[in-house]
Design an enzyme around this catalytic site. Structure first.
Site, short mmCIF file in Angstrom:
data_model
loop_
_atom_site.label_atom_id
_atom_site.label_comp_id
_atom_site.label_asym_id
_atom_site.label_seq_id
_atom_site.Cartn_x
_atom_site.Cartn_y
_atom_site.Cartn_z
N CYS A 155 0.82 -1.32 -0.15
CA CYS A 155 -0.11 0.06 -0.16
C CYS A 155 0.94 1.34 -0.35
CB CYS A 155 -0.91 -0.25 1.22
SG CYS A 155 -2.28 1.17 1.04
N HIS A 171 -4.69 -4.58 -0.02
CA HIS A 171 -4.39 -5.27 1.18
C HIS A 171 -4.63 -6.76 1.26
CE1 HIS A 171 -3.80 -1.78 3.83
NE2 HIS A 171 -4.31 -0.95 2.87
N GLU A 214 -4.09 -8.90 3.41
CA GLU A 214 -4.61 -9.38 4.79
C GLU A 214 -5.94 -9.00 4.93
OE1 GLU A 214 -3.02 -5.36 5.02
OE2 GLU A 214 -2.44 -6.94 3.95
#
Length: 650
Positions: free
Chosen positions: A543, A624, A626
């Site tokens: 990011c 992202h 995750e």
């Protein structure tokens, strides 16, 4: 108050002694009395008495405790107030109701401290200046409904507590806490965090459906459940609370739901997160301060944004009421077992709560502001939340027809307890709408994690640099499932020696403009990425760090036309399609059709927005992996780690 005699609630109020009333089910009211002690830190909560015996403690934790985590706030000096329980009793609910006063508490000069138009202007500024400049995905900004109250504070507390017992439903805790100079009475819908026998539970609630006149119906609720804004708002707070779960739980946390939280005038959507932890419950509480549903995300920067746009301190609003109850570990319960007593934790968020101090009533309420918030819609949400509290305590007229519909009866007596509710969640169409939301989410966080088999990178290690977004805790958890031994270091503490020694360096996400070299955090992250690239050592950038890495290859950085905060996109990651969650306001951008920039291979969309880079010894991703929004997060993460760890040609 132990013993056969039932406590008299009016006598208790008249005594001037501190007390608390808590209803955690529809059958009983817990009555707690004891001594009040104010402490400075969560670690100072006195879980052990002078004799060494465990204390039961009810703590009111103010918002200002975020200072313990180094976060900003307006500091009003609100005490971390602890009621050390000396006696407790349980009253049947009906018996408690029979003892509680019924006369309405008059309000003087009621109204909001911030006018509607002024609040709408704040919403516009937050969307433009904060979300629009990459400071975060969502923020909760509050306003206060205030009034004068001449009734005795303890009597007012009992009166409002009775009204909440009678007319509110679906609350996690209904409570009244009366301590010297301060009263808090509320019906919190949300359990922020609990820890029982090593199992930690969090309950992110977001999305607010205000029941129309006459009550909610499956048809009106269905429209709300189909709202992109409301759906994404819930997903964002689940992501934020999973960051906390990954910090305190060895197994990172698993989500179940979504469910409906049905109350008398409002309905919310919610998930439940569970994981296992051996931490002291005070440490669990510290690491989870405070709920993103009442602050925003990322949490640290949300506190900074709140400080910029709220001109007065929050007091206890968005803090927690934390009940620490002694227990004996399982091993000590077995014949011949041993073990020290510890405590369970039950901590609802202090929302939907009325505060009374020095003759002034204060009901703080907030709206969650996201990239497509409507300013006047958010104004309306604060009115709805305030009316929910004020109507429940009888301070403003109740919607009797709505209560009748909610209770599933033809007629309702305003002074009678609510009948058994008819649950909207039982409607098959509503259940299907709720269940369909999980089709967008990552199975990694929905299913039991791990097969017990070694991960593909077993025996290898990684250092994750946190740039003030605790998505790094989720990312570290996923890397551990891939077999890596992982350490996390904040950007302000990581040393050059650590950067050089790491087998794999993972530079994390964070808020802000990647071009802003006046920011010490951005400047340091630029130094970290540049140092690692110059060394030619394995690097994975995520990011914000992906944007910084792109800049080292001469790729332009620019703000997006519309922020991608909590947006799920399907992209092609070097020949493999992937569904990934994005939380970015800025992007690296190349001319359309560009596939290389120096030694970096570029993956970009048709407009030239870069969502991944790879090359000898490095890889990066804008999204992202995750996030719960990244259905293909784990497989994509494994591919990028493999790329970063691949040998660099001599």
């Amino acid at each position: 108050m132990s013993g056969p005699a039932s406590p008299s609630l009016p006598d208790l109020a008249a005594s001037g002694l501190p007390f608390a009333l808590i209803a955690r089910d529809d059958r009983t009211v817990e009555v707690l009395t004891g001594d009040v002690v104010d402490v400075d830190l969560l670690a100072d909560i006195p879980l052990t008495g002078a004799s060494g015996a465990p204390n039961e403690v009810l703590a009111l934790v103010p918002f200002r405790q975020v200072r313990e985590r180094g976060f900003e706030c307006h500091d009003d000096g609100a005490p971390l107030r602890c009621l050390i329980v000396q006696d407790r009793a349980s009253l049947p609910r009906d018996e408690a109701l029979a003892q509680l006063p019924t006369a309405a508490v008059a309000l003087e000069n009621p109204g909001f401290d911030i006018a509607d138009e002024e609040y709408a202007q704040i919403v516009r500024r937050v969307i433009a200046d904060e979300i629009g400049r990459g400071e975060g995905a969502n923020f909760v900004i509050r306003r206060d409904f205030t009034a004068g109250v001449s009734t005795d504070a303890a009597t007012a507390a009992l009166t409002w507590f009775r009204a909440l017992l009678e007319h509110e439903r679906g609350a996690y805790w209904t409570f009244a806490v009366v301590t010297p100079g301060h009263v808090a009475v509320g019906a919190s819908p949300e359990a922020h965090v609990s820890a029982r026998d090593g199992v930690v539970t969090m309950n992110p609630i977001s999305g607010t459906f205000r029941h129309p006149a006459g009550g909610a119906t499956p048809e009106t609720l269905s429209e709300f459940l189909r709202s992109t804004k409301e759906t994404e708002e819930l997903f964002m707070v689940v992501d934020e609370e999973l960051k906390m779960m990954s910090a305190v739980c060895s197994d990172g946390g698993r989500i179940t739901g979504p469910h409906l939280k049905e109350m008398s005038r409002l309905t919310h959507t919610e998930y439940v997160l569970r994981g296992r932890s051996r931490l002291d419950p005070r440490d669990i509480l510290r690491e989870t301060m405070f709920a993103p549903t009442v602050t925003g995300s990322p949490m640290q920067n949300a506190c900074t944004v709140i400080t910029r746009h709220e001109t007065t301190p929050r007091g206890y609003y968005s803090g927690v009421a934390a009940l620490f109850t002694p227990r004996v570990p399982r091993q000590a319960q077995q014949p011949g077992g041993a073990g020290e007593a510890t405590h369970d934790l039950d901590a609802p968020i202090l929302i939907r709560t009325a505060y009374l101090q020095d003759g002034r009533l204060r009901v703080p309420v907030g709206a969650t502001l996201v990239r497509h918030s409507d300013p006047y819609g958010e104004v309306g949400e604060t009115h709805g939340k305030a009316a929910g509290v004020l109507g429940a305590i009888g301070a403003v007229p109740r919607d009797i027809e709505a209560e009748s519909t909610a209770a599933g009866s033809e007629v309702i007596d305003e002074d009678a307890p609510a009948a058994a509710p008819r649950r909207l969640a039982d409607d098959p169409a509503i259940a299907d709408l709720l269940a369909s939301r999980n089709g967008r989410l990552a199975e990694f966080w929905l299913n039991p994690q791990g097969s017990g088999e070694p991960g593909p990178f077993e025996g290898r290690s990684a250092l994750v640099v946190d740039a003030e977004d605790r998505f790094t805790t989720m990312l570290a958890h996923q890397l551990r499932h891939l077999g890596l031994e992982v350490e996390i270091s904040p950007w302000s503490e990581v040393t050059d020696a650590q950067i050089d020694a790491a087998e794999l360096l993972v530079t994390g996400p964070g808020p802000g403009d990647p071009r802003d070299v006046s920011s010490p955090r951005i400047r340091r992250m630029r130094e970290v990425v540049a140092r690692r690239r110059a060394a030619g050592r394995p690097l994975l950038a995520v990011c914000l760090s992906h944007q910084i890495l792109a800049d080292t290859f001469g790729i332009d950085l620019a703000p997006l036309d519309a922020p991608h905060q909590g947006l799920q996109k399907s992209v092609d990651v070097f020949g493999v399609p992937a569904s990934i969650g994005f939380y970015n306001t800025f992007t690296a951008r190349v001319p359309a059709g560009t596939t290389r920039a120096g030694e970096a291979e570029v993956a970009a969309d048709a407009a030239g927005d870069v969502y991944a880079l790879r090359g000898p010894g490095f890889a990066s991703v804008q999204g992202h992996l995750e996030s719960i929004l990244s259905r293909d997060g784990m497989t994509t993460l494994q591919r990028l780690v493999e790329q970063a760890l691949s040998p660099v040609p001599a």
